[in-house]
Write a protein that holds these residues in place. Structure first.
Motif, PDB file in Angstrom:
ATOM      1  N   THR A  43      29.192  37.867  37.588  1.00 25.00           N
ATOM      2  CA  THR A  43      30.108  36.830  38.068  1.00 25.00           C
ATOM      3  C   THR A  43      31.547  37.264  37.812  1.00 25.00           C
ATOM      4  O   THR A  43      31.958  37.446  36.666  1.00 25.00           O
ATOM      5  CB  THR A  43      29.842  35.489  37.383  1.00 25.00           C
ATOM      6  OG1 THR A  43      28.485  35.097  37.615  1.00 25.00           O
ATOM      7  CG2 THR A  43      30.774  34.413  37.929  1.00 25.00           C
ATOM      8  N   VAL A  44      32.297  37.433  38.885  1.00 22.03           N
ATOM      9  CA  VAL A  44      33.697  37.835  38.792  1.00 22.03           C
ATOM     10  C   VAL A  44      34.552  36.600  39.040  1.00 22.03           C
ATOM     11  O   VAL A  44      34.613  36.079  40.158  1.00 22.03           O
ATOM     12  CB  VAL A  44      34.025  38.940  39.821  1.00 22.03           C
ATOM     13  CG1 VAL A  44      35.500  39.337  39.721  1.00 22.03           C
ATOM     14  CG2 VAL A  44      33.127  40.144  39.612  1.00 22.03           C
ATOM     15  N   VAL A  45      35.177  36.104  37.986  1.00 22.33           N
ATOM     16  CA  VAL A  45      36.012  34.908  38.093  1.00 22.33           C
ATOM     17  C   VAL A  45      37.405  35.321  38.549  1.00 22.33           C
ATOM     18  O   VAL A  45      38.077  36.122  37.894  1.00 22.33           O
ATOM     19  CB  VAL A  45      36.077  34.161  36.753  1.00 22.33           C
ATOM     20  CG1 VAL A  45      36.977  32.933  36.874  1.00 22.33           C
ATOM     21  CG2 VAL A  45      34.681  33.746  36.299  1.00 22.33           C
ATOM     22  N   THR A  46      37.828  34.794  39.684  1.00 22.71           N
ATOM     23  CA  THR A  46      39.114  35.167  40.273  1.00 22.71           C
ATOM     24  C   THR A  46      40.156  34.083  39.993  1.00 22.71           C
ATOM     25  O   THR A  46      39.837  33.013  39.474  1.00 22.71           O
ATOM     26  CB  THR A  46      38.972  35.396  41.777  1.00 22.71           C
ATOM     27  OG1 THR A  46      38.762  34.152  42.438  1.00 22.71           O
ATOM     28  CG2 THR A  46      37.805  36.326  42.082  1.00 22.71           C
ATOM     29  N   ARG A  47      41.387  34.352  40.372  1.00 24.76           N
ATOM     30  CA  ARG A  47      42.490  33.433  40.065  1.00 24.76           C
ATOM     31  C   ARG A  47      42.849  32.512  41.222  1.00 24.76           C
ATOM     32  O   ARG A  47      43.608  31.568  41.033  1.00 24.76           O
ATOM     33  CB  ARG A  47      43.720  34.241  39.639  1.00 24.76           C
ATOM     34  CG  ARG A  47      43.490  35.078  38.385  1.00 24.76           C
ATOM     35  CD  ARG A  47      42.973  34.236  37.219  1.00 24.76           C
ATOM     36  NE  ARG A  47      42.748  35.012  36.019  1.00 24.76           N
ATOM     37  CZ  ARG A  47      43.648  35.158  35.038  1.00 24.76           C
ATOM     38  NH1 ARG A  47      44.843  34.601  35.135  1.00 24.76           N
ATOM     39  NH2 ARG A  47      43.332  35.874  33.981  1.00 24.76           N
ATOM     40  N   HIS A  48      42.329  32.791  42.417  1.00 26.28           N
ATOM     41  CA  HIS A  48      42.649  31.986  43.585  1.00 26.28           C
ATOM     42  C   HIS A  48      41.501  32.133  44.570  1.00 26.28           C
ATOM     43  O   HIS A  48      40.876  33.193  44.670  1.00 26.28           O
ATOM     44  CB  HIS A  48      43.955  32.475  44.216  1.00 26.28           C
ATOM     45  CG  HIS A  48      44.477  31.617  45.327  1.00 26.28           C
ATOM     46  ND1 HIS A  48      44.080  31.764  46.642  1.00 26.28           N
ATOM     47  CD2 HIS A  48      45.381  30.606  45.332  1.00 26.28           C
ATOM     48  CE1 HIS A  48      44.712  30.881  47.408  1.00 26.28           C
ATOM     49  NE2 HIS A  48      45.504  30.169  46.632  1.00 26.28           N
ATOM     50  N   GLU A  49      41.211  31.061  45.290  1.00 25.67           N
ATOM     51  CA  GLU A  49      40.076  31.095  46.215  1.00 25.67           C
ATOM     52  C   GLU A  49      40.284  32.093  47.358  1.00 25.67           C
ATOM     53  O   GLU A  49      39.330  32.691  47.855  1.00 25.67           O
ATOM     54  CB  GLU A  49      39.817  29.700  46.784  1.00 25.67           C
ATOM     55  CG  GLU A  49      39.306  28.692  45.776  1.00 25.67           C
ATOM     56  CD  GLU A  49      40.404  27.966  45.013  1.00 25.67           C
ATOM     57  OE1 GLU A  49      40.089  27.059  44.207  1.00 25.67           O
ATOM     58  OE2 GLU A  49      41.598  28.314  45.221  1.00 25.67           O
ATOM     59  N   GLY A  50      41.541  32.279  47.783  1.00 28.51           N
ATOM     60  CA  GLY A  50      41.804  33.297  48.792  1.00 28.51           C
ATOM     61  C   GLY A  50      41.467  34.683  48.265  1.00 28.51           C
ATOM     62  O   GLY A  50      40.917  35.525  48.981  1.00 28.51           O
ATOM     63  N   GLY A  51      41.791  34.927  46.983  1.00 29.16           N
ATOM     64  CA  GLY A  51      41.428  36.195  46.366  1.00 29.16           C
ATOM     65  C   GLY A  51      39.928  36.361  46.264  1.00 29.16           C
ATOM     66  O   GLY A  51      39.390  37.453  46.516  1.00 29.16           O
ATOM     67  N   ALA A  52      39.217  35.301  45.895  1.00 25.87           N
ATOM     68  CA  ALA A  52      37.754  35.370  45.822  1.00 25.87           C
ATOM     69  C   ALA A  52      37.158  35.708  47.178  1.00 25.87           C
ATOM     70  O   ALA A  52      36.245  36.541  47.300  1.00 25.87           O
ATOM     71  CB  ALA A  52      37.197  34.037  45.311  1.00 25.87           C
ATOM     72  N   GLY A  53      37.668  35.063  48.225  1.00 23.49           N
ATOM     73  CA  GLY A  53      37.166  35.327  49.559  1.00 23.49           C
ATOM     74  C   GLY A  53      37.430  36.742  50.010  1.00 23.49           C
ATOM     75  O   GLY A  53      36.556  37.409  50.586  1.00 23.49           O
ATOM     76  N   PHE A  54      38.643  37.257  49.741  1.00 29.25           N
ATOM     77  CA  PHE A  54      38.965  38.627  50.130  1.00 29.25           C
ATOM     78  C   PHE A  54      38.144  39.643  49.330  1.00 29.25           C
ATOM     79  O   PHE A  54      37.785  40.707  49.841  1.00 29.25           O
ATOM     80  CB  PHE A  54      40.453  38.897  49.954  1.00 29.25           C
ATOM     81  CG  PHE A  54      41.304  38.402  51.091  1.00 29.25           C
ATOM     82  CD1 PHE A  54      40.835  38.390  52.393  1.00 29.25           C
ATOM     83  CD2 PHE A  54      42.606  37.957  50.860  1.00 29.25           C
ATOM     84  CE1 PHE A  54      41.627  37.957  53.448  1.00 29.25           C
ATOM     85  CE2 PHE A  54      43.411  37.518  51.913  1.00 29.25           C
ATOM     86  CZ  PHE A  54      42.918  37.518  53.204  1.00 29.25           C
ATOM     87  N   MET A  55      37.863  39.349  48.062  1.00 30.49           N
ATOM     88  CA  MET A  55      37.011  40.253  47.287  1.00 30.49           C
ATOM     89  C   MET A  55      35.594  40.273  47.861  1.00 30.49           C
ATOM     90  O   MET A  55      34.960  41.329  47.949  1.00 30.49           O
ATOM     91  CB  MET A  55      36.992  39.832  45.821  1.00 30.49           C
ATOM     92  CG  MET A  55      38.280  40.089  45.084  1.00 30.49           C
ATOM     93  SD  MET A  55      38.105  39.770  43.313  1.00 30.49           S
ATOM     94  CE  MET A  55      39.828  39.636  42.844  1.00 30.49           C
ATOM     95  N   ALA A  56      35.094  39.104  48.249  1.00 33.83           N
ATOM     96  CA  ALA A  56      33.763  39.047  48.861  1.00 33.83           C
ATOM     97  C   ALA A  56      33.754  39.807  50.181  1.00 33.83           C
ATOM     98  O   ALA A  56      32.773  40.495  50.508  1.00 33.83           O
ATOM     99  CB  ALA A  56      33.339  37.601  49.068  1.00 33.83           C
ATOM    100  N   LEU A  57      34.818  39.695  50.955  1.00 36.07           N
ATOM    101  CA  LEU A  57      34.907  40.450  52.204  1.00 36.07           C
ATOM    102  C   LEU A  57      34.866  41.948  51.918  1.00 36.07           C
ATOM    103  O   LEU A  57      34.182  42.706  52.617  1.00 36.07           O
ATOM    104  CB  LEU A  57      36.184  40.078  52.949  1.00 36.07           C
ATOM    105  CG  LEU A  57      36.391  40.713  54.322  1.00 36.07           C
ATOM    106  CD1 LEU A  57      37.108  39.742  55.260  1.00 36.07           C
ATOM    107  CD2 LEU A  57      37.187  42.009  54.240  1.00 36.07           C
TER     108      LEU A  57
END
Length: 546
Positions: A43-57
């Motif tokens: 589980t990689v906890v990110t700082r912003h949902e846009g960042g989480a989405g781009f990491m998943a992409l």
């Protein structure tokens, strides 16, 4: 075995090969987070949902399974929307899980309530809401499969918080295989006949569906058949840049002669991509050229112009069925391919841009020489990326992540994800100052998970792409395109990373060497000339010829 729906979701992700999820936690999906506590999924906890989405992409682009992001209700889902739009236009497989309000609270404008279908239905392949705990595993399996089949893309799954804690005896579903296919005999015969008769054919590669063996075999086939290979915008890792068949890319920052080659060709074979907007110069180039499409997207989303044959298969399935390249030369000699290859090598030969500050033409020559061959390059959007596209090479698939839809803010989170996925490899983000600070906060995630990306920030104090347009259409009237920046090197040093502020070209190579040797997340903040636009732009060419 009885378990909660939330735990069944986690076990289904495990069974389907998911290794990492990128998340901003929320109270609406606490039971899923609880299931992840004992899971082998990272589980990689990110700082912003846009960042989480781009990491998943980025995960979806660089691996063989869809990338997974998890966010919560209205505000979280809103922040993640940019990644869904990018994954849709880029045709990249990912699944976004969104925690939702309890079922009983629906329709009452309750806290953070929104319509999942209303928001995402026009920019995702599918939108599911888990209303039945017994379907939790099946919904996840269906979402993963839908994201990967046909034209890849994003799928969104809503998770009402009260459904997640309900118990179920439903088993973890089996892995659903992707459809098996091969080109039809008729389709393969038409491709062979047209390719054998063509005098100036070109293969155009793109999309995410490539592996190393497929890319190498297609490059070898093309070289043997005397067919140059062009690549779609930000998909040019589909072919080794050292191949004698590789002739450059189409789209922004491309060489003028690649468009000329597209228009001069008497046959175009698209493999994994279509004749889309950017590739075709805004639906203007080669629309009526004889065309064969190799794509398992039955709808051919985004394709414009002529179609003579459509082989509904993936690149690997085509390559497995191709005859020897020599058999499809016909009377065609090597001159057409060799000329385009020679021109491509000349185009990628670095040269000085001139101007003040760091000369990016010379800096990227040093960067190309310093990186390992298996480097991974990530990009944001903007003119600063064009130096990387022109001067940095790729030698195999899954080594490039960039927003084909032009979304800003992708470079840093993509590099963070890539570095976590591939420790020990050189991972470099190329971005402008505007792009960098849109998601720079995600560098903090590297420190928590062992990533060591290098971020190259070209700082010209302006939104360069917009200024380039503004200078041509509204000359001498700059408006709304300037920025004041802090010292990004000091900023990353405050995290405990490596940072250097580079003001001259001579200082770049030593700073690069120190950054790569540091073993830390690193930022090289390059001061560049705002009057020098990216290579390939109208402004850059005009100044170079002055």
């Amino acid at each position: 075995m009885t378990m909660s729906a939330g735990h069944l979701i986690v076990q289904t992700l495990e069974a389907h090969g998911v290794q990492r999820i990128y998340a901003v936690p929320g109270e609406s999906y606490l039971d899923v987070l609880d299931g992840l506590h004992d899971s082998k999924i990272h589980t990689v906890v990110t700082r912003h949902e846009g960042g989480a989405g781009f990491m998943a992409l980025a995960e979806g682009r660089l691996s063989t399974v869809p990338g997974i992001a998890m966010v919560t209700r209205g505000p979280g889902a809103a922040n993640a929307m940019i990644a869904i739009h990018t994954a849709w236009q880029d045709a990249t497989a990912m699944v976004l899980f969104v925690g939702l309000i309890p079922l009983a609270d629906r329709g009452r404008d309750s806290f953070q309530e929104f319509s999942l279908e209303g928001w995402f239905s026009t920019t995702a392949k599918g939108v599911y809401v888990l209303d039945d705990e017994h379907q939790a595993g099946d919904v996840v399996a269906r979402a993963l499969r839908l994201a990967s089949t046909g034209r890849p893309g994003p799928v969104v799954v809503g998770l009402p918080e009260d459904v997640l804690i309900r118990l179920t005896d439903s088993p973890v579903p089996d892995l659903l295989p992707l459809p098996d296919a091969a080109p039809s005999a008729a389709g393969l015969e038409k491709l062979s006949t047209m390719l054998g008769a063509a005098r100036r054919p070109a293969i155009i590669v793109g999309g995410d569906g490539w592996d190393a063996a497929t890319a190498q075999e297609l490059a070898d086939f093309a070289a043997a058949a005397h067919v140059p290979v062009l690549a779609d915008w930000r998909a040019y890792d589909a072919i080794d840049h050292d191949s004698p068949a590789y002739a450059g890319w189409l789209g922004y920052g491309r060489a003028e002669r690649t468009v000329a080659a597209l228009n001069d060709a008497d046959l175009l074979v698209f493999v994994g991509c279509t004749r889309s907007d950017v590739l075709s110069e805004g639906y203007k180039a080669a629309l009526n050229t004889p065309t064969i499409l190799v794509s398992n997207d039955a709808e051919l989303v985004g394709h414009a112009g002529r179609i003579d044959a459509h082989l509904g298969v993936r690149p690997a399935e085509l390559v497995a069925a191709l005859p020897a390249g020599e058999s499809l030369r016909g009377t065609r000699g090597p001159e057409w391919m060799a000329r385009l290859r020679t021109e491509q090598l000349a185009f990628t030969m670095p040269g000085a841009d001139g101007g003040t500050g760091v000369d990016l033409g010379l800096a990227f020559e040093a960067l190309e020489a310093a990186l390992d061959a298996d480097r991974i390059i990530t990009y944001g959007a903007g003119n600063a990326t064009l130096w990387g596209h022109r001067y940095l090479s790729h030698h195999g698939p899954k080594s490039l992540v960039g927003p084909r839809n032009g979304a800003m803010g992708l470079s840093v989170p993509a590099a963070v994800a890539a570095s976590i996925m591939h420790p020990g490899r050189h991972v470099v983000a190329i971005c402008g100052d505007g792009d960098f600070f849109m998601n720079a906060q995600e560098l903090a995630v590297s420190f928590a998970h062992g990533g060591t990306p290098l971020i190259i920030v070209a700082d010209n104090g302006i939104f360069g792409t917009i200024v380039d347009h503004q200078r041509r259409h509204y000359p001498q009237r700059p408006s709304g395109t300037s920025m004041e920046n802090p010292n990004f090197a000091q900023w990353i040093e405050s995290f405990g990373g490596h940072g250097e502020f580079v003001e001259t070209t001579a200082d770049f190579a030593p700073a690069l060497e120190r950054a790569l040797a540091s073993g830390l997340p690193a930022v090289l903040h390059l001061l560049t000339d705002p009057t020098t636009m990216g290579p390939g732009t109208v402004a850059h060419r005009a100044e170079a010829n002055a």
